[in-house]
Design a protein around this motif. Structure first.
Motif, PDB file in Angstrom:
ATOM      1  N   ARG A 239      10.549   0.230  17.420  1.00  0.00           N
ATOM      2  CA  ARG A 239      10.755   1.430  17.831  1.00  0.00           C
ATOM      3  C   ARG A 239      11.143   2.436  17.122  1.00  0.00           C
ATOM      4  NH1 ARG A 239      14.820  -1.482  20.529  1.00  0.00           N
ATOM      5  NH2 ARG A 239      16.795  -0.832  19.870  1.00  0.00           N
ATOM      6  N   ASP A 240      11.612   1.796  15.765  1.00  0.00           N
ATOM      7  CA  ASP A 240      12.042   2.859  14.686  1.00  0.00           C
ATOM      8  C   ASP A 240      11.058   3.562  14.001  1.00  0.00           C
ATOM      9  OD1 ASP A 240      15.095   0.932  13.688  1.00  0.00           O
ATOM     10  OD2 ASP A 240      14.693   2.372  15.316  1.00  0.00           O
ATOM     11  N   TYR A 241       9.852   3.102  14.258  1.00  0.00           N
ATOM     12  CA  TYR A 241       8.694   3.693  13.235  1.00  0.00           C
ATOM     13  C   TYR A 241       7.486   4.460  14.078  1.00  0.00           C
ATOM     14  CZ  TYR A 241      10.487   0.330   9.827  1.00  0.00           C
ATOM     15  OH  TYR A 241      11.212  -0.148   8.883  1.00  0.00           O
ATOM     16  N   GLY A 242       7.069   5.190  13.405  1.00  0.00           N
ATOM     17  CA  GLY A 242       5.740   5.830  13.840  1.00  0.00           C
ATOM     18  C   GLY A 242       4.594   5.116  13.374  1.00  0.00           C
ATOM     19  N   MET A 243       3.613   5.147  14.300  1.00  0.00           N
ATOM     20  CA  MET A 243       2.480   4.197  13.805  1.00  0.00           C
ATOM     21  C   MET A 243       1.240   4.699  13.594  1.00  0.00           C
ATOM     22  SD  MET A 243       3.921   1.195  13.696  1.00  0.00           S
ATOM     23  CE  MET A 243       2.362   0.259  13.649  1.00  0.00           C
ATOM     24  N   GLY A 244       0.284   4.450  12.920  1.00  0.00           N
ATOM     25  CA  GLY A 244      -1.142   4.985  12.707  1.00  0.00           C
ATOM     26  C   GLY A 244      -2.029   3.866  12.462  1.00  0.00           C
ATOM     27  N   TRP A 245      -3.489   4.435  12.926  1.00  0.00           N
ATOM     28  CA  TRP A 245      -4.569   3.627  12.654  1.00  0.00           C
ATOM     29  C   TRP A 245      -5.293   4.305  11.681  1.00  0.00           C
ATOM     30  CZ3 TRP A 245      -5.453  -1.251  14.341  1.00  0.00           C
ATOM     31  CH2 TRP A 245      -4.988  -1.637  15.274  1.00  0.00           C
ATOM     32  N   PHE A 246      -5.940   3.869  10.734  1.00  0.00           N
ATOM     33  CA  PHE A 246      -6.782   4.355   9.469  1.00  0.00           C
ATOM     34  C   PHE A 246      -8.093   3.696   9.428  1.00  0.00           C
ATOM     35  CE2 PHE A 246      -3.773   7.137   7.561  1.00  0.00           C
ATOM     36  CZ  PHE A 246      -2.460   6.844   7.995  1.00  0.00           C
ATOM     37  N   ARG A 247      -8.852   4.209   8.811  1.00  0.00           N
ATOM     38  CA  ARG A 247     -10.153   3.486   8.339  1.00  0.00           C
ATOM     39  C   ARG A 247     -10.671   4.086   6.963  1.00  0.00           C
ATOM     40  NH1 ARG A 247     -14.432   5.706  12.860  1.00  0.00           N
ATOM     41  NH2 ARG A 247     -14.905   7.776  11.880  1.00  0.00           N
ATOM     42  N   PRO A 248     -11.542   3.541   6.310  1.00  0.00           N
ATOM     43  CA  PRO A 248     -11.936   3.918   4.910  1.00  0.00           C
ATOM     44  C   PRO A 248     -12.638   5.153   5.136  1.00  0.00           C
ATOM     45  CG  PRO A 248     -12.336   1.403   5.167  1.00  0.00           C
ATOM     46  CD  PRO A 248     -11.746   2.007   6.305  1.00  0.00           C
ATOM     47  N   SER A 249     -12.636   6.003   3.995  1.00  0.00           N
ATOM     48  CA  SER A 249     -13.396   7.193   4.077  1.00  0.00           C
ATOM     49  C   SER A 249     -14.240   7.237   2.742  1.00  0.00           C
ATOM     50  CB  SER A 249     -12.468   8.515   4.332  1.00  0.00           C
ATOM     51  OG  SER A 249     -11.654   8.414   2.997  1.00  0.00           O
ATOM     52  N   SER A 250     -14.943   8.449   2.695  1.00  0.00           N
ATOM     53  CA  SER A 250     -15.571   8.426   1.319  1.00  0.00           C
ATOM     54  C   SER A 250     -15.017   8.904   0.191  1.00  0.00           C
ATOM     55  CB  SER A 250     -16.972   9.549   1.512  1.00  0.00           C
ATOM     56  OG  SER A 250     -16.083  10.781   2.060  1.00  0.00           O
ATOM     57  N   GLY A 251     -13.622   9.436   0.655  1.00  0.00           N
ATOM     58  CA  GLY A 251     -12.860   9.576  -0.498  1.00  0.00           C
ATOM     59  C   GLY A 251     -11.834   8.645  -1.000  1.00  0.00           C
ATOM     60  N   LYS A 252     -10.733   8.803  -1.616  1.00  0.00           N
ATOM     61  CA  LYS A 252      -9.835   7.701  -2.229  1.00  0.00           C
ATOM     62  C   LYS A 252      -9.023   7.218  -1.235  1.00  0.00           C
ATOM     63  CE  LYS A 252      -9.585   9.206  -6.996  1.00  0.00           C
ATOM     64  NZ  LYS A 252      -8.428   9.819  -8.071  1.00  0.00           N
ATOM     65  N   GLU A 253      -8.599   8.369  -0.302  1.00  0.00           N
ATOM     66  CA  GLU A 253      -7.736   7.879   0.686  1.00  0.00           C
ATOM     67  C   GLU A 253      -8.397   7.319   2.160  1.00  0.00           C
ATOM     68  OE1 GLU A 253      -3.516   9.870  -0.202  1.00  0.00           O
ATOM     69  OE2 GLU A 253      -4.489  10.586   1.671  1.00  0.00           O
ATOM     70  N   ARG A 254      -7.703   6.366   2.631  1.00  0.00           N
ATOM     71  CA  ARG A 254      -8.270   6.224   3.999  1.00  0.00           C
ATOM     72  C   ARG A 254      -7.914   7.273   5.164  1.00  0.00           C
ATOM     73  NH1 ARG A 254      -5.127   0.204   4.119  1.00  0.00           N
ATOM     74  NH2 ARG A 254      -6.734  -0.703   2.878  1.00  0.00           N
ATOM     75  N   GLU A 255      -8.807   7.468   5.895  1.00  0.00           N
ATOM     76  CA  GLU A 255      -8.708   8.534   6.887  1.00  0.00           C
ATOM     77  C   GLU A 255      -7.935   8.066   8.178  1.00  0.00           C
ATOM     78  OE1 GLU A 255     -12.630   9.981   7.816  1.00  0.00           O
ATOM     79  OE2 GLU A 255     -13.016   8.432   9.057  1.00  0.00           O
TER      80      GLU A 255
END
Length: 122
Positions: free
Chosen positions: A30-46
């Protein structure tokens, strides 16, 4: 230190649904915010979606609104991604990640899971 394990990816036909899970261990979830990502056409995951530590604030990528929903259960140390009306373009490895606030950029996240594959057929 936070360990994250994603599960419940899989193979589904277009129009179907999946609910991904990500279980956290090793620290206080519960100390953490959470996210879901997936690869994108750029360098970073979206970023797909994010949720703050209490679950009261959420973000879903604009192009996924109405189809994807993030939620969390702090008692189970788990964050979920409900994915409905799946499209072939949603085929990707989905990663969950943890950070101390409520952030969107990939670089803000400190801990990452190994990912779970989602494949959507036509």
């Amino acid at each position: 230190q936070v360990q994250l394990i994603e599960s419940w990816g899989g193979f589904v036909q277009a129009g179907g649904s999946l609910r991904l899970s990500c279980v956290s261990s090793g620290s206080i979830f519960r100390d953490y915010g959470m996210g879901w990502f997936r690869p994108s056409s750029g360098k970073e995951r979206e970023i797909v979606a994010a949720i703050n530590w209490r679950g009261h604030s959420t973000y879903t990528a604009e192009f996924l609104k109405g189809r994807f929903t993030i939620s969390r259960d702090n008692a189970r140390n788990t964050v979920y991604l409900q994915m409905n009306s799946l499209e072939p373009e949603d085929t990707a490895v989905y990663y969950c990640a943890a950070e101390r606030t409520f952030s969107l950029p990939m670089r803000e996240y400190d801990y990452w899971g190994q990912g779970t594959q989602v494949t959507v057929s036509t």
